[in-house]
Scaffold this motif. Sequence first.
Motif, PDB file in Angstrom:
ATOM      1  N   ARG A 156       0.906  -1.197   0.194  1.00 43.18           N
ATOM      2  CA  ARG A 156      -0.043   0.016   0.151  1.00 43.18           C
ATOM      3  C   ARG A 156       0.658   1.149  -0.059  1.00 43.18           C
ATOM      4  O   ARG A 156       1.799   1.373   0.705  1.00 43.18           O
ATOM      5  CB  ARG A 156      -1.114   0.093   1.175  1.00 43.18           C
ATOM      6  CG  ARG A 156      -1.913   1.069   0.997  1.00 43.18           C
ATOM      7  CD  ARG A 156      -3.239   0.792   2.081  1.00 43.18           C
ATOM      8  NE  ARG A 156      -3.991   1.914   2.237  1.00 43.18           N
ATOM      9  CZ  ARG A 156      -4.721   2.378   1.424  1.00 43.18           C
ATOM     10  NH1 ARG A 156      -5.216   1.579   0.252  1.00 43.18           N
ATOM     11  NH2 ARG A 156      -5.951   3.264   1.769  1.00 43.18           N
ATOM     12  N   VAL A 157       0.470   2.240  -0.822  1.00 48.60           N
ATOM     13  CA  VAL A 157       1.106   3.584  -0.913  1.00 48.60           C
ATOM     14  C   VAL A 157       0.088   4.426  -0.392  1.00 48.60           C
ATOM     15  O   VAL A 157      -0.910   5.172  -1.065  1.00 48.60           O
ATOM     16  CB  VAL A 157       1.505   3.902  -2.342  1.00 48.60           C
ATOM     17  CG1 VAL A 157       2.179   5.175  -2.359  1.00 48.60           C
ATOM     18  CG2 VAL A 157       2.455   2.880  -3.295  1.00 48.60           C
ATOM     19  N   PRO A 158       0.215   4.797   1.011  1.00 48.46           N
ATOM     20  CA  PRO A 158      -0.864   5.439   1.653  1.00 48.46           C
ATOM     21  C   PRO A 158      -1.199   6.828   1.144  1.00 48.46           C
ATOM     22  O   PRO A 158      -2.524   7.242   1.252  1.00 48.46           O
ATOM     23  CB  PRO A 158      -0.471   5.317   3.256  1.00 48.46           C
ATOM     24  CG  PRO A 158       0.934   4.979   3.177  1.00 48.46           C
ATOM     25  CD  PRO A 158       1.158   4.332   1.951  1.00 48.46           C
ATOM     26  N   GLN A 159      -0.294   7.550   0.782  1.00 51.98           N
ATOM     27  CA  GLN A 159      -0.570   8.820   0.416  1.00 51.98           C
ATOM     28  C   GLN A 159      -1.159   8.932  -1.010  1.00 51.98           C
ATOM     29  O   GLN A 159      -2.037   9.936  -1.265  1.00 51.98           O
ATOM     30  CB  GLN A 159       0.830   9.711   0.064  1.00 51.98           C
ATOM     31  CG  GLN A 159       1.813   9.104  -1.042  1.00 51.98           C
ATOM     32  CD  GLN A 159       2.684   8.125  -0.452  1.00 51.98           C
ATOM     33  OE1 GLN A 159       2.421   7.201   0.341  1.00 51.98           O
ATOM     34  NE2 GLN A 159       3.903   8.042  -1.049  1.00 51.98           N
ATOM     35  N   HIS A 160      -1.523   8.010  -1.509  1.00 55.53           N
ATOM     36  CA  HIS A 160      -2.313   7.805  -2.758  1.00 55.53           C
ATOM     37  C   HIS A 160      -3.503   6.956  -2.482  1.00 55.53           C
ATOM     38  O   HIS A 160      -4.508   7.161  -3.402  1.00 55.53           O
ATOM     39  CB  HIS A 160      -1.689   7.584  -3.954  1.00 55.53           C
ATOM     40  CG  HIS A 160      -0.520   8.581  -4.500  1.00 55.53           C
ATOM     41  ND1 HIS A 160      -0.774   9.731  -4.806  1.00 55.53           N
ATOM     42  CD2 HIS A 160       0.852   8.437  -4.392  1.00 55.53           C
ATOM     43  CE1 HIS A 160       0.338  10.551  -4.907  1.00 55.53           C
ATOM     44  NE2 HIS A 160       1.356   9.639  -4.877  1.00 55.53           N
ATOM     45  N   GLY A 161      -3.510   6.136  -1.431  1.00 55.00           N
ATOM     46  CA  GLY A 161      -4.586   5.181  -1.221  1.00 55.00           C
ATOM     47  C   GLY A 161      -4.494   4.228  -2.270  1.00 55.00           C
ATOM     48  O   GLY A 161      -5.454   3.411  -2.586  1.00 55.00           O
ATOM     49  N   LEU A 162      -3.356   3.933  -2.789  1.00 51.64           N
ATOM     50  CA  LEU A 162      -3.213   2.885  -3.915  1.00 51.64           C
ATOM     51  C   LEU A 162      -2.148   2.120  -3.365  1.00 51.64           C
ATOM     52  O   LEU A 162      -1.879   1.799  -2.213  1.00 51.64           O
ATOM     53  CB  LEU A 162      -3.030   3.458  -5.240  1.00 51.64           C
ATOM     54  CG  LEU A 162      -3.806   4.541  -5.818  1.00 51.64           C
ATOM     55  CD1 LEU A 162      -3.304   5.381  -6.884  1.00 51.64           C
ATOM     56  CD2 LEU A 162      -5.057   3.808  -6.621  1.00 51.64           C
ATOM     57  N   PHE A 163      -1.460   1.186  -4.377  1.00 55.77           N
ATOM     58  CA  PHE A 163      -0.629   0.168  -4.068  1.00 55.77           C
ATOM     59  C   PHE A 163       0.734   0.165  -5.265  1.00 55.77           C
ATOM     60  O   PHE A 163       0.388   0.724  -6.361  1.00 55.77           O
ATOM     61  CB  PHE A 163      -1.276  -1.137  -4.357  1.00 55.77           C
ATOM     62  CG  PHE A 163      -2.419  -1.314  -3.381  1.00 55.77           C
ATOM     63  CD1 PHE A 163      -2.392  -1.904  -2.022  1.00 55.77           C
ATOM     64  CD2 PHE A 163      -3.720  -0.995  -3.729  1.00 55.77           C
ATOM     65  CE1 PHE A 163      -3.142  -2.210  -1.308  1.00 55.77           C
ATOM     66  CE2 PHE A 163      -4.668  -1.072  -2.843  1.00 55.77           C
ATOM     67  CZ  PHE A 163      -4.610  -1.681  -1.536  1.00 55.77           C
TER      68      PHE A 163
END
Length: 394
Positions: free
Chosen positions: A42-49
Amino acid sequence: MKERLSLVFALCMFMTAMQAQQKDSYLQRAEETFGLVWNKYRVPQHGLFAEYYPNSYKPDLTYFQDEGHRAKEVSYLWPMSGVFSSVNILMELDSNAYKPYLDSMVIAVEQYLDTTRIPYGYQAYPSKFETVDRYYDDNGLVGIDYIDSYTITGNASYLAKAQEVMTFIESGWSKDYGGGVPWLEGVRDQKPACSNGKATVLALKIYQASGEEKYLQYALKSYDWMMATLRDEALDIIWNALLIPDGTVRGRTTTEVQQHAYTYNTGTMIQSAVRLYNVTGQLKYLEDARALAEGSYAYYFSYTADGIPYVKDIPWFTLVLFRGYQELYEIDRDPKYVNAVIERADWAWEYARDQEGLPCPDWTGRKDEHKTPKWLLDTSCMVELYARIAQIKE
Protein backbone atom coordinates in the motif's frame (compact mmCIF):
# COMPACT_ATOMS: atom_id res chain seq x y z
CA MET A 1 -29.21 -50.94 14.97
CA LYS A 2 -28.90 -48.19 17.57
CA GLU A 3 -25.12 -48.69 17.73
CA ARG A 4 -24.86 -48.43 13.93
CA LEU A 5 -26.84 -45.18 13.90
CA SER A 6 -24.62 -43.82 16.65
CA LEU A 7 -21.54 -44.68 14.60
CA VAL A 8 -22.95 -42.97 11.51
CA PHE A 9 -23.81 -39.89 13.57
CA ALA A 10 -20.32 -39.82 15.07
CA LEU A 11 -18.74 -40.07 11.62
CA CYS A 12 -20.93 -37.25 10.33
CA MET A 13 -19.94 -35.07 13.27
CA PHE A 14 -16.27 -35.88 12.68
CA MET A 15 -16.49 -34.98 8.98
CA THR A 16 -18.29 -31.73 9.80
CA ALA A 17 -15.60 -30.80 12.30
CA MET A 18 -12.85 -31.62 9.79
CA GLN A 19 -14.49 -29.47 7.11
CA ALA A 20 -14.83 -26.56 9.52
CA GLN A 21 -11.17 -26.91 10.48
CA GLN A 22 -10.10 -26.95 6.83
CA LYS A 23 -12.24 -23.90 6.07
CA ASP A 24 -10.69 -21.98 8.95
CA SER A 25 -7.20 -23.00 7.85
CA TYR A 26 -7.65 -21.66 4.32
CA LEU A 27 -9.38 -18.52 5.56
CA GLN A 28 -6.45 -17.93 7.88
CA ARG A 29 -4.09 -18.21 4.91
CA ALA A 30 -6.19 -15.74 2.95
CA GLU A 31 -6.32 -13.24 5.77
CA GLU A 32 -2.62 -13.56 6.54
CA THR A 33 -1.71 -12.95 2.91
CA PHE A 34 -4.14 -10.05 2.69
CA GLY A 35 -2.40 -8.46 5.65
CA LEU A 36 0.87 -8.68 3.73
CA VAL A 37 -0.72 -7.00 0.70
CA TRP A 38 -2.08 -4.14 2.77
CA ASN A 39 1.04 -3.62 4.86
CA LYS A 40 3.75 -4.07 2.25
CA TYR A 41 2.28 -2.83 -1.04
CA ARG A 42 0.00 0.00 0.00
CA VAL A 43 1.09 3.54 -0.90
CA PRO A 44 -0.96 5.42 1.71
CA GLN A 45 -0.42 8.93 0.40
CA HIS A 46 -2.35 7.96 -2.73
CA GLY A 47 -4.61 5.26 -1.30
CA LEU A 48 -3.16 2.94 -3.95
CA PHE A 49 -0.63 0.11 -4.19
CA ALA A 50 2.89 -0.45 -5.46
CA GLU A 51 3.49 -2.65 -8.49
CA TYR A 52 6.17 -4.59 -6.60
CA TYR A 53 7.43 -5.11 -3.11
CA PRO A 54 9.78 -3.48 -2.42
CA ASN A 55 8.51 -0.37 -4.22
CA SER A 56 12.07 0.61 -5.13
CA TYR A 57 12.05 -2.15 -7.76
CA LYS A 58 11.04 -0.58 -11.10
CA PRO A 59 11.38 -3.15 -13.89
CA ASP A 60 10.16 -2.95 -17.47
CA LEU A 61 6.61 -4.24 -17.72
CA THR A 62 5.63 -6.52 -20.57
CA TYR A 63 1.84 -6.63 -20.40
CA PHE A 64 1.11 -3.65 -22.67
CA GLN A 65 0.48 -3.21 -26.38
CA ASP A 66 3.86 -1.53 -26.87
CA GLU A 67 7.21 -1.41 -25.10
CA GLY A 68 8.64 1.29 -22.89
CA HIS A 69 6.51 0.87 -19.78
CA ARG A 70 8.28 0.72 -16.44
CA ALA A 71 6.88 0.28 -12.97
CA LYS A 72 6.08 3.67 -11.45
CA GLU A 73 5.13 5.21 -8.13
CA VAL A 74 1.91 3.17 -7.96
CA SER A 75 0.72 0.10 -9.80
CA TYR A 76 -1.09 -0.10 -13.09
CA LEU A 77 -4.75 -1.06 -13.08
CA TRP A 78 -4.46 -4.79 -13.72
CA PRO A 79 -2.46 -5.65 -10.58
CA MET A 80 -4.52 -3.23 -8.48
CA SER A 81 -7.73 -4.94 -9.57
CA GLY A 82 -6.43 -8.13 -7.99
CA VAL A 83 -6.61 -6.44 -4.59
CA PHE A 84 -10.20 -5.33 -5.30
CA SER A 85 -11.18 -8.91 -6.20
CA SER A 86 -9.55 -10.27 -3.04
CA VAL A 87 -11.50 -7.82 -0.87
CA ASN A 88 -14.75 -8.88 -2.53
CA ILE A 89 -14.22 -12.55 -1.77
CA LEU A 90 -13.23 -11.77 1.83
CA MET A 91 -16.40 -9.67 2.07
CA GLU A 92 -18.40 -12.80 1.22
CA LEU A 93 -16.82 -14.55 4.19
CA ASP A 94 -16.85 -11.67 6.70
CA SER A 95 -18.62 -8.55 5.50
CA ASN A 96 -18.31 -6.62 8.76
CA ALA A 97 -14.54 -6.96 8.94
CA TYR A 98 -13.85 -6.13 5.30
CA LYS A 99 -16.41 -3.42 4.52
CA PRO A 100 -13.88 -0.61 5.28
CA TYR A 101 -11.45 -2.22 2.85
CA LEU A 102 -14.13 -2.36 0.16
CA ASP A 103 -14.76 1.35 0.65
CA SER A 104 -11.02 1.96 0.22
CA MET A 105 -10.89 -0.12 -2.96
CA VAL A 106 -13.72 1.85 -4.55
CA ILE A 107 -11.82 5.07 -3.84
CA ALA A 108 -8.70 3.47 -5.31
CA VAL A 109 -10.20 2.16 -8.56
CA GLU A 110 -12.00 5.43 -9.25
CA GLN A 111 -8.61 7.10 -9.53
CA TYR A 112 -8.17 5.21 -12.81
CA LEU A 113 -11.43 6.50 -14.30
CA ASP A 114 -10.99 8.72 -17.36
CA THR A 115 -13.89 11.08 -18.02
CA THR A 116 -12.18 13.06 -20.80
CA ARG A 117 -13.10 10.46 -23.43
CA ILE A 118 -16.60 9.24 -24.25
CA PRO A 119 -17.77 6.75 -23.20
CA TYR A 120 -16.12 6.88 -19.81
CA GLY A 121 -13.66 4.09 -19.10
CA TYR A 122 -10.85 3.09 -16.80
CA GLN A 123 -7.34 3.73 -18.05
CA ALA A 124 -4.22 1.74 -17.29
CA TYR A 125 -2.71 4.27 -14.84
CA PRO A 126 -4.37 6.74 -12.45
CA SER A 127 -5.74 9.67 -14.42
CA LYS A 128 -4.50 12.26 -11.92
CA PHE A 129 -0.94 11.47 -13.00
CA GLU A 130 -1.36 11.29 -16.79
CA THR A 131 -3.67 10.29 -19.63
CA VAL A 132 -2.85 6.81 -20.95
CA ASP A 133 -4.42 3.96 -22.91
CA ARG A 134 -7.63 2.20 -21.98
CA TYR A 135 -7.74 -1.59 -22.34
CA TYR A 136 -10.97 -3.51 -22.72
CA ASP A 137 -9.78 -6.41 -20.59
CA ASP A 138 -8.80 -4.06 -17.75
CA ASN A 139 -12.27 -2.57 -17.88
CA GLY A 140 -13.81 -6.02 -17.79
CA LEU A 141 -11.97 -6.66 -14.53
CA VAL A 142 -13.23 -3.41 -13.02
CA GLY A 143 -16.77 -4.21 -14.11
CA ILE A 144 -16.62 -7.69 -12.59
CA ASP A 145 -15.29 -6.27 -9.33
CA TYR A 146 -18.13 -3.76 -9.21
CA ILE A 147 -20.89 -6.23 -10.01
CA ASP A 148 -19.52 -8.61 -7.40
CA SER A 149 -19.51 -5.74 -4.89
CA TYR A 150 -23.13 -5.03 -5.79
CA THR A 151 -24.11 -8.67 -5.30
CA ILE A 152 -22.54 -8.65 -1.84
CA THR A 153 -23.75 -5.25 -0.60
CA GLY A 154 -26.81 -4.32 -2.67
CA ASN A 155 -25.30 -0.86 -3.21
CA ALA A 156 -26.99 0.38 -6.40
CA SER A 157 -24.08 2.66 -7.27
CA TYR A 158 -21.90 -0.42 -7.81
CA LEU A 159 -24.40 -1.86 -10.27
CA ALA A 160 -24.41 1.48 -12.12
CA LYS A 161 -20.62 1.41 -12.29
CA ALA A 162 -20.63 -2.12 -13.73
CA GLN A 163 -23.18 -1.04 -16.34
CA GLU A 164 -21.04 1.99 -17.20
CA VAL A 165 -18.09 -0.33 -17.80
CA MET A 166 -20.26 -2.53 -20.00
CA THR A 167 -21.16 0.52 -22.09
CA PHE A 168 -17.47 1.18 -22.65
CA ILE A 169 -16.79 -2.41 -23.67
CA GLU A 170 -19.78 -2.51 -26.00
CA SER A 171 -18.43 0.59 -27.77
CA GLY A 172 -15.51 -1.56 -28.93
CA TRP A 173 -17.64 -4.31 -30.50
CA SER A 174 -17.44 -4.59 -34.28
CA LYS A 175 -19.06 -7.03 -36.68
CA ASP A 176 -15.94 -7.59 -38.77
CA TYR A 177 -14.44 -11.07 -38.41
CA GLY A 178 -17.65 -12.27 -36.84
CA GLY A 179 -17.72 -9.90 -33.88
CA GLY A 180 -15.75 -9.35 -30.70
CA VAL A 181 -13.86 -6.45 -29.16
CA PRO A 182 -10.14 -5.68 -29.40
CA TRP A 183 -7.59 -5.49 -26.61
CA LEU A 184 -6.73 -1.80 -26.72
CA GLU A 185 -9.11 1.05 -27.50
CA GLY A 186 -8.47 2.41 -30.99
CA VAL A 187 -6.17 -0.44 -32.09
CA ARG A 188 -7.74 -3.25 -34.08
CA ASP A 189 -4.91 -5.68 -34.67
CA GLN A 190 -6.43 -8.46 -32.57
CA LYS A 191 -9.58 -9.66 -30.85
CA PRO A 192 -8.36 -11.48 -27.76
CA ALA A 193 -9.95 -13.98 -25.44
CA CYS A 194 -9.01 -11.88 -22.41
CA SER A 195 -11.19 -8.93 -23.46
CA ASN A 196 -14.09 -10.97 -24.77
CA GLY A 197 -14.14 -13.64 -22.10
CA LYS A 198 -14.26 -11.09 -19.30
CA ALA A 199 -16.94 -9.12 -21.14
CA THR A 200 -19.03 -12.29 -21.41
CA VAL A 201 -18.74 -13.00 -17.69
CA LEU A 202 -19.50 -9.37 -16.85
CA ALA A 203 -22.58 -9.22 -19.10
CA LEU A 204 -23.96 -12.40 -17.54
CA LYS A 205 -23.38 -11.16 -14.01
CA ILE A 206 -25.12 -7.87 -14.79
CA TYR A 207 -28.02 -9.75 -16.37
CA GLN A 208 -28.38 -11.98 -13.33
CA ALA A 209 -28.32 -8.92 -11.06
CA SER A 210 -30.57 -6.62 -13.10
CA GLY A 211 -32.70 -8.87 -15.29
CA GLU A 212 -32.13 -6.55 -18.26
CA GLU A 213 -32.36 -8.63 -21.43
CA LYS A 214 -29.79 -6.62 -23.38
CA TYR A 215 -26.99 -7.95 -21.19
CA LEU A 216 -28.00 -11.54 -21.82
CA GLN A 217 -28.08 -10.86 -25.55
CA TYR A 218 -24.58 -9.42 -25.42
CA ALA A 219 -23.35 -12.39 -23.42
CA LEU A 220 -24.84 -14.84 -25.91
CA LYS A 221 -23.28 -13.21 -28.97
CA SER A 222 -19.92 -12.83 -27.22
CA TYR A 223 -19.97 -16.43 -26.00
CA ASP A 224 -20.85 -17.73 -29.45
CA TRP A 225 -18.05 -15.70 -31.03
CA MET A 226 -15.49 -16.97 -28.52
CA MET A 227 -16.48 -20.61 -28.89
CA ALA A 228 -16.62 -20.45 -32.70
CA THR A 229 -13.39 -18.49 -33.12
CA LEU A 230 -10.97 -19.38 -30.31
CA ARG A 231 -11.98 -22.81 -29.02
CA ASP A 232 -9.71 -25.70 -29.95
CA GLU A 233 -12.19 -28.52 -30.43
CA ALA A 234 -9.52 -31.22 -30.15
CA LEU A 235 -7.92 -29.94 -26.94
CA ASP A 236 -11.01 -28.23 -25.47
CA ILE A 237 -9.13 -25.12 -24.45
CA ILE A 238 -9.43 -21.50 -25.54
CA TRP A 239 -6.58 -19.96 -27.53
CA ASN A 240 -5.35 -16.44 -26.86
CA ALA A 241 -6.54 -14.23 -29.71
CA LEU A 242 -7.73 -13.78 -33.25
CA LEU A 243 -4.97 -11.78 -34.94
CA ILE A 244 -6.25 -9.59 -37.75
CA PRO A 245 -4.49 -7.51 -40.43
CA ASP A 246 -4.47 -3.82 -39.53
CA GLY A 247 -1.93 -2.47 -42.00
CA THR A 248 0.88 -2.29 -39.45
CA VAL A 249 1.90 -5.89 -38.84
CA ARG A 250 4.44 -6.93 -41.44
CA GLY A 251 3.56 -10.07 -43.32
CA ARG A 252 0.07 -10.57 -41.92
CA THR A 253 -2.50 -10.29 -44.66
CA THR A 254 -5.08 -12.72 -43.30
CA THR A 255 -6.49 -13.55 -39.90
CA GLU A 256 -4.89 -16.21 -37.75
CA VAL A 257 -5.58 -17.66 -34.33
CA GLN A 258 -2.74 -16.97 -31.91
CA GLN A 259 -2.22 -20.36 -30.33
CA HIS A 260 -0.85 -19.23 -27.01
CA ALA A 261 -2.48 -21.18 -24.22
CA TYR A 262 -3.32 -19.34 -21.01
CA THR A 263 -5.47 -20.86 -18.28
CA TYR A 264 -7.61 -17.80 -17.65
CA ASN A 265 -9.05 -17.69 -21.14
CA THR A 266 -10.53 -21.14 -20.67
CA GLY A 267 -11.54 -20.17 -17.14
CA THR A 268 -13.74 -17.28 -18.22
CA MET A 269 -15.53 -19.50 -20.71
CA ILE A 270 -16.19 -22.20 -18.13
CA GLN A 271 -17.69 -19.50 -15.91
CA SER A 272 -19.74 -18.18 -18.81
CA ALA A 273 -20.96 -21.64 -19.79
CA VAL A 274 -22.04 -22.47 -16.24
CA ARG A 275 -23.89 -19.18 -15.88
CA LEU A 276 -25.59 -19.59 -19.26
CA TYR A 277 -26.73 -23.02 -18.14
CA ASN A 278 -28.09 -21.53 -14.92
CA VAL A 279 -29.87 -18.78 -16.83
CA THR A 280 -31.26 -20.74 -19.77
CA GLY A 281 -31.42 -24.30 -18.47
CA GLN A 282 -29.93 -25.49 -21.77
CA LEU A 283 -27.79 -28.57 -21.21
CA LYS A 284 -25.39 -27.71 -24.06
CA TYR A 285 -23.83 -24.98 -21.93
CA LEU A 286 -23.21 -27.35 -19.03
CA GLU A 287 -21.69 -29.81 -21.51
CA ASP A 288 -19.42 -27.03 -22.79
CA ALA A 289 -18.31 -26.25 -19.25
CA ARG A 290 -17.54 -29.88 -18.52
CA ALA A 291 -15.60 -30.31 -21.76
CA LEU A 292 -13.52 -27.18 -21.16
CA ALA A 293 -12.84 -28.23 -17.58
CA GLU A 294 -11.59 -31.63 -18.70
CA GLY A 295 -9.58 -30.15 -21.57
CA SER A 296 -7.87 -27.58 -19.38
CA TYR A 297 -7.22 -30.17 -16.67
CA ALA A 298 -5.49 -32.45 -19.18
CA TYR A 299 -3.54 -29.62 -20.83
CA TYR A 300 -2.30 -27.55 -17.89
CA PHE A 301 -1.86 -29.82 -14.86
CA SER A 302 0.96 -32.29 -14.32
CA TYR A 303 3.77 -33.43 -12.01
CA THR A 304 7.52 -33.12 -12.19
CA ALA A 305 9.67 -36.23 -12.41
CA ASP A 306 10.05 -36.14 -8.63
CA GLY A 307 6.32 -35.82 -8.02
CA ILE A 308 5.87 -32.08 -7.45
CA PRO A 309 2.47 -30.85 -8.69
CA TYR A 310 2.57 -27.92 -11.09
CA VAL A 311 0.37 -25.94 -13.45
CA LYS A 312 1.61 -24.52 -16.74
CA ASP A 313 0.75 -20.88 -16.09
CA ILE A 314 1.18 -17.92 -13.76
CA PRO A 315 -0.74 -17.68 -10.46
CA TRP A 316 -3.42 -15.11 -11.37
CA PHE A 317 -4.28 -16.83 -14.64
CA THR A 318 -4.71 -20.07 -12.71
CA LEU A 319 -6.94 -18.30 -10.20
CA VAL A 320 -9.31 -17.23 -12.99
CA LEU A 321 -9.47 -20.84 -14.18
CA PHE A 322 -10.28 -21.81 -10.59
CA ARG A 323 -13.25 -19.43 -10.61
CA GLY A 324 -14.67 -21.44 -13.48
CA TYR A 325 -13.89 -24.73 -11.76
CA GLN A 326 -15.58 -23.52 -8.57
CA GLU A 327 -18.79 -22.55 -10.35
CA LEU A 328 -18.88 -25.90 -12.15
CA TYR A 329 -18.25 -27.68 -8.83
CA GLU A 330 -21.27 -25.93 -7.33
CA ILE A 331 -23.41 -27.77 -9.90
CA ASP A 332 -21.69 -31.13 -10.38
CA ARG A 333 -20.09 -31.53 -6.93
CA ASP A 334 -17.21 -33.31 -8.64
CA PRO A 335 -14.04 -32.14 -6.83
CA LYS A 336 -11.61 -33.34 -9.52
CA TYR A 337 -10.88 -29.93 -11.03
CA VAL A 338 -10.92 -27.77 -7.92
CA ASN A 339 -8.73 -30.32 -6.16
CA ALA A 340 -6.12 -30.03 -8.92
CA VAL A 341 -5.66 -26.36 -8.07
CA ILE A 342 -6.00 -26.88 -4.32
CA GLU A 343 -3.21 -29.45 -4.36
CA ARG A 344 -0.88 -26.95 -6.05
CA ALA A 345 -1.96 -24.08 -3.79
CA ASP A 346 -1.21 -26.26 -0.75
CA TRP A 347 2.23 -27.04 -2.12
CA ALA A 348 2.86 -23.35 -2.76
CA TRP A 349 1.94 -22.49 0.83
CA GLU A 350 4.43 -25.02 2.18
CA TYR A 351 7.31 -24.63 -0.27
CA ALA A 352 7.00 -21.39 -2.25
CA ARG A 353 6.89 -18.45 0.15
CA ASP A 354 9.75 -16.12 0.99
CA GLN A 355 11.11 -15.17 4.40
CA GLU A 356 8.41 -12.51 4.82
CA GLY A 357 5.60 -14.86 3.88
CA LEU A 358 5.06 -13.49 0.37
CA PRO A 359 4.17 -16.15 -2.22
CA CYS A 360 6.64 -16.95 -4.97
CA PRO A 361 5.36 -16.98 -8.57
CA ASP A 362 6.70 -20.50 -9.11
CA TRP A 363 4.42 -22.58 -6.91
CA THR A 364 6.69 -25.62 -7.07
CA GLY A 365 9.39 -23.91 -5.02
CA ARG A 366 12.08 -25.25 -7.35
CA LYS A 367 13.35 -21.78 -8.26
CA ASP A 368 15.22 -19.67 -5.73
CA GLU A 369 12.77 -16.76 -5.57
CA HIS A 370 12.95 -16.10 -1.85
CA LYS A 371 14.84 -12.82 -2.19
CA THR A 372 13.36 -11.60 -5.47
CA PRO A 373 10.87 -8.68 -5.56
CA LYS A 374 7.27 -9.85 -5.54
CA TRP A 375 4.60 -8.63 -7.99
CA LEU A 376 1.38 -7.31 -6.48
CA LEU A 377 -0.84 -9.54 -8.62
CA ASP A 378 1.06 -12.71 -7.69
CA THR A 379 0.40 -11.92 -4.04
CA SER A 380 -3.15 -10.57 -4.13
CA CYS A 381 -4.44 -13.47 -6.22
CA MET A 382 -3.42 -15.92 -3.49
CA VAL A 383 -5.73 -14.09 -1.08
CA GLU A 384 -8.65 -14.76 -3.40
CA LEU A 385 -7.59 -18.31 -4.11
CA TYR A 386 -7.32 -19.36 -0.48
CA ALA A 387 -10.59 -17.58 0.34
CA ARG A 388 -12.34 -19.44 -2.48
CA ILE A 389 -10.96 -22.73 -1.18
CA ALA A 390 -12.36 -21.81 2.25
CA GLN A 391 -15.77 -21.33 0.59
CA ILE A 392 -15.55 -24.80 -0.95
CA LYS A 393 -14.51 -26.38 2.35
CA GLU A 394 -17.43 -24.65 4.04
